[in-house]
Design a protein around this motif. Structure first.
Motif, short mmCIF file in Angstrom:
data_model
loop_
_atom_site.label_atom_id
_atom_site.label_comp_id
_atom_site.label_asym_id
_atom_site.label_seq_id
_atom_site.Cartn_x
_atom_site.Cartn_y
_atom_site.Cartn_z
N LYS A 91 0.81 -1.22 0.00
CA LYS A 91 0.00 0.00 0.00
C LYS A 91 0.84 1.26 0.00
CE LYS A 91 -4.64 -0.65 1.81
NZ LYS A 91 -5.50 -0.55 2.98
N LYS A 92 1.86 1.28 0.84
CA LYS A 92 2.71 2.47 0.91
C LYS A 92 3.87 2.32 -0.07
CE LYS A 92 1.67 3.72 5.68
NZ LYS A 92 2.16 3.77 7.06
N SER A 93 3.65 2.77 -1.28
CA SER A 93 4.70 2.66 -2.31
C SER A 93 4.76 3.95 -3.10
CB SER A 93 4.37 1.51 -3.27
OG SER A 93 4.34 0.30 -2.59
N ASP A 94 5.97 4.36 -3.42
CA ASP A 94 6.13 5.56 -4.23
C ASP A 94 5.86 5.19 -5.69
OD1 ASP A 94 7.25 7.63 -5.83
OD2 ASP A 94 8.34 8.32 -4.07
N ILE A 95 4.87 5.84 -6.28
CA ILE A 95 4.50 5.53 -7.66
C ILE A 95 5.34 6.32 -8.66
CG2 ILE A 95 2.64 5.76 -9.38
CD1 ILE A 95 2.02 3.55 -7.46
N THR A 96 5.39 7.63 -8.48
CA THR A 96 5.99 8.47 -9.52
C THR A 96 7.50 8.26 -9.66
OG1 THR A 96 5.93 10.26 -7.91
CG2 THR A 96 4.29 10.32 -9.62
N ASN A 97 8.19 8.17 -8.53
CA ASN A 97 9.64 7.99 -8.66
C ASN A 97 9.96 6.61 -9.25
OD1 ASN A 97 12.20 9.07 -8.55
ND2 ASN A 97 12.64 8.20 -6.54
N ASN A 98 9.14 5.61 -8.92
CA ASN A 98 9.34 4.28 -9.53
C ASN A 98 9.21 4.37 -11.05
OD1 ASN A 98 9.75 3.05 -7.09
ND2 ASN A 98 7.73 2.11 -6.96
N ALA A 99 8.24 5.19 -11.51
CA ALA A 99 8.05 5.34 -12.96
C ALA A 99 9.25 6.06 -13.58
CB ALA A 99 6.76 6.11 -13.23
N PHE A 100 9.77 7.08 -12.90
CA PHE A 100 10.94 7.79 -13.42
C PHE A 100 12.15 6.85 -13.50
CE2 PHE A 100 8.63 11.73 -12.67
CZ PHE A 100 9.07 12.52 -13.71
N ILE A 101 12.33 6.04 -12.44
CA ILE A 101 13.48 5.11 -12.47
C ILE A 101 13.32 4.11 -13.62
CG2 ILE A 101 14.70 3.28 -11.20
CD1 ILE A 101 13.95 4.72 -8.59
N THR A 102 12.11 3.56 -13.76
CA THR A 102 11.88 2.57 -14.82
C THR A 102 12.10 3.20 -16.20
OG1 THR A 102 10.22 1.53 -13.39
CG2 THR A 102 10.19 0.90 -15.72
N GLY A 103 11.53 4.38 -16.42
CA GLY A 103 11.65 5.05 -17.72
C GLY A 103 13.10 5.38 -18.05
N PHE A 104 13.82 5.96 -17.09
CA PHE A 104 15.21 6.34 -17.35
C PHE A 104 16.13 5.11 -17.44
CE2 PHE A 104 14.08 10.75 -16.13
CZ PHE A 104 14.67 11.40 -17.20
N ALA A 105 15.83 4.06 -16.68
CA ALA A 105 16.65 2.84 -16.77
C ALA A 105 16.50 2.22 -18.16
CB ALA A 105 16.22 1.84 -15.70
N ASN A 106 15.29 2.21 -18.67
CA ASN A 106 15.04 1.67 -20.01
C ASN A 106 15.81 2.49 -21.06
OD1 ASN A 106 13.43 0.05 -21.99
ND2 ASN A 106 12.65 2.07 -22.51
N SER A 107 15.73 3.82 -20.94
CA SER A 107 16.44 4.68 -21.90
C SER A 107 17.95 4.55 -21.74
CB SER A 107 16.03 6.14 -21.70
OG SER A 107 14.67 6.30 -22.01
N SER A 108 18.41 4.39 -20.50
CA SER A 108 19.85 4.24 -20.27
C SER A 108 20.37 2.99 -20.96
CB SER A 108 20.14 4.13 -18.77
OG SER A 108 19.77 5.31 -18.13
N PHE A 109 19.59 1.91 -20.88
CA PHE A 109 20.03 0.66 -21.50
C PHE A 109 20.05 0.81 -23.02
CE2 PHE A 109 19.82 -3.62 -23.14
CZ PHE A 109 20.73 -4.29 -22.34
N GLU A 110 19.04 1.51 -23.57
CA GLU A 110 19.05 1.61 -25.04
C GLU A 110 20.13 2.55 -25.55
OE1 GLU A 110 14.91 1.63 -26.19
OE2 GLU A 110 14.73 3.74 -25.80
N LEU A 111 20.49 3.54 -24.75
CA LEU A 111 21.61 4.39 -25.15
C LEU A 111 22.90 3.57 -25.17
CD1 LEU A 111 22.90 7.12 -25.80
CD2 LEU A 111 22.93 7.64 -23.37
N LEU A 112 23.05 2.73 -24.15
CA LEU A 112 24.21 1.83 -24.08
C LEU A 112 24.21 0.89 -25.30
CD1 LEU A 112 26.49 1.17 -22.00
CD2 LEU A 112 25.04 -0.68 -21.18
#
Lengths: 43, 506
Positions: B248-269
């Motif tokens: 129940k107590k979970s940060d939604i927005t920062n999790n989305a930012f981490i997921t989005g940027f991690a995905n982009s980081s991998f594709e840049l690599l």
């Protein structure tokens, strides 16, 4: 590599990898703060 | 009834990143960027990430977390049967994708073994199509089973379903905690080796050279939005299902930012690694990078084996690591795609997870044999095109329009996300979801529909890849249509009487 390619490469890396680092750092620091405040409340 | 739950926040993030990082990051992004302005592509790409990718991720994370169910159950709780069909549509789109995606992972698995002695020989194209896939039939014909694909396919399904049988925490989370760090380390090794090759800088120059005139072209922006959309596993029902397992107590927005940027980081690599390797190959053959640059199956299974052939040393090791990274990236995505219908069937019909994995996953595995036949590549190519363009993209467009404009749930979801998240959502989120995303996706869908209906492809038949009308209708249009028809049919069926009990552990 040309200067423009190097500049774009560096900007891209800073924005994308920096964005990831910033969001992970934010998660870690807020997590630490929450744990500390929980510990203080339990004292 | 206890609802499954992630063990840790990191476990959830790794699973979400594992889902987003797939074959497309490695074989699609580098070429899309290269074709659409090179380094200048970063501008529309980052704009699309921040105005479509991450906002939709936040939307789906919030829906799953607030309504605590698979996509059908979450949409049912949000808007009754009038929305439930959308959840099932997304689930059936995922079902279709899983049946052919598993086959591509099977190819990558087989190529991992081929790498040791470069069994593909010097003519890698002939090896792939004639020797390995035995593609000797016409489009629409199946031919016999290709055992060299079938056996690794069985292994792919055994691994995937075995992980899903172990559950969310002990199965999916545990697997991703092992696979994702392994994938990153292996892929880093591949990239480091690639950028130290002769000619790597020529490849990187081709990849990063900015063509700023390209960003004035609307098609480049559509390409950026399209890529971000397909790359992040949104509109697949995956992110809704995964976030429904959050505490129940979970940060939604920062999790989305981490997921989005991690995905982009991998594709840049990936872009750096792929183009460094292409630069090496162009140098070896004395041609321009543009002559060797490609994407998709051709890049991974034709061009890369050629690059491995020309390696100065440790050819086998480089090939092994490259194809192993493809296999791992594929497996983490496949388990997330399969989880959507496992969760949906469990909740709708009140069956155990074990039964849902055995029957749902088993059926998908059975159907996937079609793609392990001699004509499998044609079926795979057509199904992939139609289900991505008229399944995933269409679900995404309908999802944002229904949630934001028809059912007007954006404010409610924003309030929920803000209540539990550290980063608060502002007007940009609603503007991105309600205006920017529908306009860009609508424009994209209109162009695609026009192109397919008016048969405007530059091919002999005017159809995609020049396939016949009959094959296009039966192998593409029918498959994409079946996803929505099954979606509606499943939403008509009654819910298991205890579906309300599928809630989180307190």
């Amino acid at each position: 590599m040309s200067a423009s390619s190097i500049v774009v490469m560096i900007i891209g890396m800073v924005l994308v990898w920096g964005g990831l680092a910033a969001s992970i750092f934010h998660a870690v620091s807020t997590g630490k703060k929450k744990r500390n405040s929980n510990a203080a409340n339990n004292l | 009834m206890e609802r499954s739950q992630w063990g840790t926040r990191a476990g959830f993030i790794m699973a979400a990143v594992g889902s987003a990082v797939g074959l497309g990051n490695i074989w699609r992004f580098p070429y899309v960027a290269y074709e659409n302005g090179g380094g200048a592509f970063f501008i529309p790409y980052l704009f699309a990430l921040l105005t479509a990718g991450i906002p939709i991720l936040i939307l789906e994370f919030t829906i799953g977390h607030k309504y605590r169910g698979s996509a059908p159950l979450s949409f049912f709780r949000m808007g009754g049967r009038k929305l439930e069909w959308l959840g099932w549509w997304a689930v059936f789109v995922s079902f279709v994708i899983s049946v052919y995606y598993a086959v591509i992972i099977a190819w990558a698995m087989r190529y991992t073994i081929f790498s040791f002695n470069q069994a593909w020989g010097t003519d890698t194209q002939d090896f792939l199509f004639n020797e390995f896939l035995q593609l000797t039939v016409s489009p629409g014909q199946t031919g016999g089973i290709v055992w060299g694909v079938f056996i690794p396919l069985v292994l792919v399904w055994a691994i995937t379903l075995g992980i899903l049988l172990a559950g969310v925490k002990k199965g999916i989370e545990m697997a991703n905690r092992i696979f994702i760090p392994t994938l990153v380390i292996i892929f880093l090794a591949v990239v480091i080796r690639a950028i130290t090759l002769d000619g790597a800088l020529i490849g990187l120059e081709a990849f990063f050279q900015p063509d700023f005139t390209a960003i004035m072209n609307p098609s480049v922006w559509v390409a950026a939005y399209g890529h971000i959309f397909f790359s992040l596993s949104v509109a697949f029902a995956i992110m809704i299902t995964y976030s429904s397992y959050l505490p129940k107590k979970s940060d939604i927005t920062n999790n989305a930012f981490i997921t989005g940027f991690a995905n982009s980081s991998f594709e840049l690599l990936a872009g750096i690694g792929i183009f460094a390797a292409l630069g090496f190959m162009a140098t070896q053959q004395g041609v321009a990078v543009s002559e060797v640059a490609s994407a998709g199956v051709g890049l991974a299974f034709v061009v890369f084996p050629q690059i491995i052939n020309e390696f100065p040393s440790f050819n086998g090791l480089f090939g092994f690591l490259f194809f192993l990274s493809l296999t791992l990236a594929g497996l983490t995505s496949l388990m997330s795609i399969t989880e959507t219908y496992v969760a949906g069937f469990t909740e709708k019909f009140g069956i155990s997870r074990r039964k849902a994995v055995v029957f749902g996953g088993g059926l998908a595995a059975l159907i996937s044999i079609l793609f392990a036949t001699q004509g499998g590549l044609f079926f795979l190519d057509l199904a992939d095109y139609f289900i991505n363009q008229f399944g995933v993209a269409a679900v995404g467009l309908v999802e944002v329009v229904l949630v934001v404009w028809v059912f007007r749930k954006a404010d409610l979801l924003k309030a929920h996300a803000n209540e539990i998240s550290d980063i608060h959502l502002g007007a940009w989120w609603k503007v991105s979801l309600g205006i920017i995303t529908p306009i860009v996706l609508g424009y994209m869908m209109f162009g695609l529909l026009k192109m397919n209906i008016l048969q405007e492809f530059d091919t002999e038949t005017g159809n995609y890849e020049g396939y016949s009308n009959m094959f296009t209708l039966s192998g593409g249009v029918a498959v994409a249509s079946a996803a929505i028809v099954f979606g509606i049919l499943f939403s008509i069926a009654k819910w298991h009487k205890n579906q309300g009990e599928y809630d989180e552990r307190s």
